[in-house]
Design a protein around this motif. Structure first.
Motif, PDB file in Angstrom:
ATOM      1  N   LYS A 111     -15.465   7.963  -1.252  1.00 21.77           N
ATOM      2  CA  LYS A 111     -15.464   6.515  -1.023  1.00 21.77           C
ATOM      3  C   LYS A 111     -14.145   5.836  -1.389  1.00 21.77           C
ATOM      4  CE  LYS A 111     -20.388   6.318  -2.213  1.00 21.77           C
ATOM      5  NZ  LYS A 111     -21.389   5.789  -3.169  1.00 21.77           N
ATOM      6  N   VAL A 112     -13.231   6.592  -1.968  1.00 16.48           N
ATOM      7  CA  VAL A 112     -12.001   5.984  -2.500  1.00 16.48           C
ATOM      8  C   VAL A 112     -10.838   6.245  -1.551  1.00 16.48           C
ATOM      9  CG1 VAL A 112     -10.439   5.833  -4.457  1.00 16.48           C
ATOM     10  CG2 VAL A 112     -12.867   6.356  -4.834  1.00 16.48           C
ATOM     11  N   PHE A 113     -10.210   5.174  -1.102  1.00 15.39           N
ATOM     12  CA  PHE A 113      -9.040   5.273  -0.229  1.00 15.39           C
ATOM     13  C   PHE A 113      -7.857   4.597  -0.912  1.00 15.39           C
ATOM     14  CE2 PHE A 113     -12.842   5.132   2.421  1.00 15.39           C
ATOM     15  CZ  PHE A 113     -12.731   6.350   3.072  1.00 15.39           C
ATOM     16  N   CYS A 114      -6.667   5.172  -0.700  1.00 11.32           N
ATOM     17  CA  CYS A 114      -5.477   4.692  -1.419  1.00 11.32           C
ATOM     18  C   CYS A 114      -4.321   4.450  -0.466  1.00 11.32           C
ATOM     19  CB  CYS A 114      -5.050   5.721  -2.474  1.00 11.32           C
ATOM     20  SG  CYS A 114      -6.285   6.061  -3.734  1.00 11.32           S
ATOM     21  N   GLY A 115      -3.401   3.626  -0.939  1.00 14.29           N
ATOM     22  CA  GLY A 115      -2.125   3.446  -0.268  1.00 14.29           C
ATOM     23  C   GLY A 115      -1.035   4.068  -1.120  1.00 14.29           C
ATOM     24  N   PHE A 116      -0.102   4.798  -0.490  1.00 16.83           N
ATOM     25  CA  PHE A 116       0.975   5.472  -1.206  1.00 16.83           C
ATOM     26  C   PHE A 116       2.327   5.003  -0.651  1.00 16.83           C
ATOM     27  CE2 PHE A 116      -2.684   8.273  -0.908  1.00 16.83           C
ATOM     28  CZ  PHE A 116      -2.845   8.782  -2.197  1.00 16.83           C
ATOM     29  N   GLY A 117       3.220   4.631  -1.536  1.00 17.02           N
ATOM     30  CA  GLY A 117       4.602   4.347  -1.158  1.00 17.02           C
ATOM     31  C   GLY A 117       5.507   5.292  -1.923  1.00 17.02           C
ATOM     32  N   ILE A 118       6.389   5.981  -1.215  1.00 15.36           N
ATOM     33  CA  ILE A 118       7.190   7.045  -1.839  1.00 15.36           C
ATOM     34  C   ILE A 118       8.669   6.703  -1.750  1.00 15.36           C
ATOM     35  CG2 ILE A 118       7.767   9.502  -1.764  1.00 15.36           C
ATOM     36  CD1 ILE A 118       4.996   9.915  -0.411  1.00 15.36           C
ATOM     37  N   TYR A 119       9.317   6.717  -2.910  1.00 12.91           N
ATOM     38  CA  TYR A 119      10.761   6.463  -2.954  1.00 12.91           C
ATOM     39  C   TYR A 119      11.434   7.643  -3.645  1.00 12.91           C
ATOM     40  CZ  TYR A 119      15.289   4.561  -4.304  1.00 12.91           C
ATOM     41  OH  TYR A 119      16.637   4.383  -4.487  1.00 12.91           O
ATOM     42  N   HIS A 120      12.276   8.373  -2.919  1.00 14.86           N
ATOM     43  CA  HIS A 120      13.007   9.493  -3.497  1.00 14.86           C
ATOM     44  C   HIS A 120      14.174   8.972  -4.343  1.00 14.86           C
ATOM     45  CE1 HIS A 120      11.016  11.922  -0.286  1.00 14.86           C
ATOM     46  NE2 HIS A 120      10.991  12.794  -1.267  1.00 14.86           N
ATOM     47  N   LEU A 121      14.279   9.486  -5.543  1.00  9.32           N
ATOM     48  CA  LEU A 121      15.376   9.099  -6.419  1.00  9.32           C
ATOM     49  C   LEU A 121      16.658   9.813  -5.988  1.00  9.32           C
ATOM     50  CD1 LEU A 121      13.572   9.252  -9.887  1.00  9.32           C
ATOM     51  CD2 LEU A 121      13.554   7.443  -8.169  1.00  9.32           C
ATOM     52  N   THR A 122      17.765   9.253  -6.380  1.00  9.98           N
ATOM     53  CA  THR A 122      19.070   9.844  -6.084  1.00  9.98           C
ATOM     54  C   THR A 122      19.755  10.204  -7.391  1.00  9.98           C
ATOM     55  OG1 THR A 122      20.136   7.670  -6.101  1.00  9.98           O
ATOM     56  CG2 THR A 122      19.292   8.469  -3.989  1.00  9.98           C
ATOM     57  N   GLU A 141       3.476  -2.950   2.706  1.00 10.63           N
ATOM     58  CA  GLU A 141       3.667  -3.470   4.053  1.00 10.63           C
ATOM     59  C   GLU A 141       2.538  -3.078   4.997  1.00 10.63           C
ATOM     60  OE1 GLU A 141       6.064  -5.504   5.709  1.00 10.63           O
ATOM     61  OE2 GLU A 141       6.264  -6.063   3.613  1.00 10.63           O
ATOM     62  N   CYS A 142       1.923  -1.929   4.722  1.00 13.58           N
ATOM     63  CA  CYS A 142       0.854  -1.490   5.619  1.00 13.58           C
ATOM     64  C   CYS A 142      -0.456  -1.306   4.864  1.00 13.58           C
ATOM     65  CB  CYS A 142       1.232  -0.200   6.332  1.00 13.58           C
ATOM     66  SG  CYS A 142       1.658   1.126   5.189  1.00 13.58           S
ATOM     67  N   ALA A 143      -0.591  -1.938   3.707  1.00 11.40           N
ATOM     68  CA  ALA A 143      -1.732  -1.681   2.833  1.00 11.40           C
ATOM     69  C   ALA A 143      -3.065  -2.049   3.451  1.00 11.40           C
ATOM     70  CB  ALA A 143      -1.546  -2.441   1.520  1.00 11.40           C
ATOM     71  N   ASN A 149      -9.290   4.281   5.577  1.00  7.50           N
ATOM     72  CA  ASN A 149      -8.410   5.436   5.531  1.00  7.50           C
ATOM     73  C   ASN A 149      -7.318   5.184   4.511  1.00  7.50           C
ATOM     74  OD1 ASN A 149      -9.078   7.648   7.426  1.00  7.50           O
ATOM     75  ND2 ASN A 149      -9.032   6.006   8.928  1.00  7.50           N
ATOM     76  N   SER A 150      -6.800   6.263   3.974  1.00  8.14           N
ATOM     77  CA  SER A 150      -5.620   6.147   3.130  1.00  8.14           C
ATOM     78  C   SER A 150      -4.387   6.114   4.028  1.00  8.14           C
ATOM     79  CB  SER A 150      -5.547   7.323   2.163  1.00  8.14           C
ATOM     80  OG  SER A 150      -6.641   7.295   1.268  1.00  8.14           O
ATOM     81  N   HIS A 151      -3.276   5.680   3.480  1.00  7.81           N
ATOM     82  CA  HIS A 151      -2.033   5.647   4.262  1.00  7.81           C
ATOM     83  C   HIS A 151      -0.862   5.904   3.325  1.00  7.81           C
ATOM     84  CE1 HIS A 151      -1.698   1.566   2.569  1.00  7.81           C
ATOM     85  NE2 HIS A 151      -0.406   1.792   2.688  1.00  7.81           N
ATOM     86  N   PHE A 152       0.278   6.262   3.912  1.00  7.38           N
ATOM     87  CA  PHE A 152       1.492   6.398   3.098  1.00  7.38           C
ATOM     88  C   PHE A 152       2.699   6.091   3.961  1.00  7.38           C
ATOM     89  CE2 PHE A 152       1.837  10.425   5.240  1.00  7.38           C
ATOM     90  CZ  PHE A 152       3.172  10.769   5.189  1.00  7.38           C
ATOM     91  N   ASP A 153       3.776   5.696   3.292  1.00  6.39           N
ATOM     92  CA  ASP A 153       5.073   5.544   3.932  1.00  6.39           C
ATOM     93  C   ASP A 153       6.143   6.032   2.980  1.00  6.39           C
ATOM     94  OD1 ASP A 153       5.156   4.629   6.615  1.00  6.39           O
ATOM     95  OD2 ASP A 153       4.307   2.722   5.984  1.00  6.39           O
ATOM     96  N   VAL A 154       7.260   6.490   3.536  1.00  8.15           N
ATOM     97  CA  VAL A 154       8.366   7.011   2.753  1.00  8.15           C
ATOM     98  C   VAL A 154       9.565   6.097   2.943  1.00  8.15           C
ATOM     99  CG1 VAL A 154       9.841   8.999   2.276  1.00  8.15           C
ATOM    100  CG2 VAL A 154       7.503   9.347   3.120  1.00  8.15           C
TER     101      VAL A 154
END
Length: 425
Positions: A111-122, A141-143, A149-154
């Motif tokens: 029942k649990v859906f999440c939003g993920f935002g991924i930022y690669h460190l430099t 932005e797309c939450a 459904n869950s979603h993610f962006d990089v």
């Protein structure tokens, strides 16, 4: 009571990373979707239990040297080692999402859906809050686009921050204008009776000193969405005025150049004050300037169109309607504004063998002429269309079949200094 680590603790872990280590990590912004709705449907106590269960699932997921913290309620940050390859990121997020969605608790399982935002460190140090913002913004932005459904962006791959993009554009556009990087190009309009070229449309090409010519599709939509197009429009108008005056002075030859009026200027009540100031500075013959209005910005604004056209005409300029036939064309536009020129959109010159297309072209030309409006066919690329348009009595043609847009210097050499003309077969 579960001891959940907080933002300050995670920041300390973040700041403790060496330059070499930092490049291996990513900061993930994670939020449980519809958490407030969950609290209202069930109760706050169960909501708190859900947060704890998600935190437990994250702790089980982490590898040695990786960290997770609760930032606020249903909002978590993870500091994890993760590939920069998009396909591998995709698989990583699927597994992480399954870890949360399928946790062994009947109250929450599936029942649990999440939003993920991924930022690669430099390797170069980036402030923790900047990294957190970058991860947050591509998640948020797309939450709300899909509750179930869950979603993610990089960041920097599937998501590009429009705020930074627009800020960068604003910083470089004025220096580019001052350096002359945004250059005037002209596309000839061929007289279909004589083959002569005494008219042209003004176009802008961005030629960067390092990158070369930047595709129009890479910068024009951004200029329009940010409102920066008005600076470019006015700059173009000033260059056009100077160019026409020089040709008159040096060659004693008049060329009419049409300039585009963007939707930003069209909807700005006092737009013409800026154009008037420039024109009064150069005193360019008014009959040498035409304003082109896009059909897409005047539809459903017939009264505003009449005001704009009347203002331009009262000053002495002529107006044309561009891209007629590109979308929801309305003849009410033609009957309610004193237009001098109609440009048939290139979309009506795509299939020579289509008799319906020819019927539409014929009726547009005939209707315009009966209203006292001249016609330009734009985007024409084949000789068969040329022959058909000449047969219909179309006035001008603007298309690759004869000429592509060219630098001012080339246009001057061929049509102002010289007398190049098209010879019809």
């Amino acid at each position: 009571m579960l001891d959940m680590k907080n933002e300050r603790w995670l920041m300390e872990k973040y700041n403790a990373l060496s330059d070499a280590e930092r490049g291996e990590y990513a900061l993930i912004s994670l939020k449980i979707k519809r958490f407030r709705v969950f609290n209202r449907l069930y109760n706050r106590e169960l909501g708190n239990a859900l947060v704890e269960k998600v935190y437990e699932a994250l702790q089980e997921w982490l590898q040695p040297g990786e960290y997770a913290a609760q930032i606020h309620l249903n909002y978590f940050n993870l500091l994890v080692r993760i590939s920069k390859n998009y396909e591998e990121i995709f698989q990583y997020v699927i597994r992480l999402n399954q870890q949360i969605r399928d946790m062994p608790d009947e109250r929450f399982h599936g029942k649990v859906f999440c939003g993920f935002g991924i930022y690669h460190l430099t390797r170069e140090p980036v402030d923790f809050y900047i990294a957190q913002y970058n991860a947050d913004v591509c998640r948020s932005e797309c939450a709300e686009r899909d509750f179930k459904n869950s979603h993610f962006d990089v960041y920097g791959q599937s998501y590009h921050d429009p705020v930074l993009r627009d800020y960068d554009l604003e910083q470089i556009i004025q220096p580019a204008l001052q350096r002359g990087d945004l250059q005037l190009y002209l596309q000839p309009k061929v007289d279909l009776r004589t083959g002569e070229v005494t008219r042209a449309e003004a176009l802008i090409r961005w030629i960067d000193p390092q990158r070369g010519m930047i595709p129009v599709s890479d910068f024009l939509p951004m200029l329009e969405s940010t409102g920066l197009i008005d600076r470019v429009d006015l700059h173009t108008f000033e260059v056009v005025c100077r160019t026409i005056n020089r040709w008159l002075r040096v060659y004693n030859k008049k060329i009419q150049i049409s300039v585009n009026l963007s939707h930003c200027m069209f909807n700005y009540r006092y737009y013409f004050d800026d154009y008037r100031k420039i024109h009064e500075k150069y005193r360019t013959p008014k009959e040498c300037i035409e304003f082109e209005l896009l059909e897409s910005i005047v539809l459903n604004q017939v009264e505003r169109l009449r005001q704009v056209v009347d203002e331009l005409h009262n000053y002495g300029f002529t107006c044309s309607l561009d891209d007629f036939g590109s979308g929801f064309s309305s003849y009410s536009v033609l009957s309610n504004a004193d237009l001098s020129m109609l440009k048939i959109d290139s979309s009506l010159f795509q299939n020579e063998s289509n008799p319906r297309e020819k019927v539409l072209i014929r009726h547009i030309v005939q209707s315009a002429h009966e209203l006292g409006i001249m016609v330009v066919a734009e985007g024409v690329e084949t000789q068969k269309y040329v022959d058909y348009l000449r047969q219909l009595g179309c006035d001008f043609l603007q298309g690759f079949v004869f000429y592509r847009p060219m630098p001012v210097e080339e246009f001057e050499e061929r049509f102002v200094r010289g007398n190049e003309k098209v010879r019809f077969s």
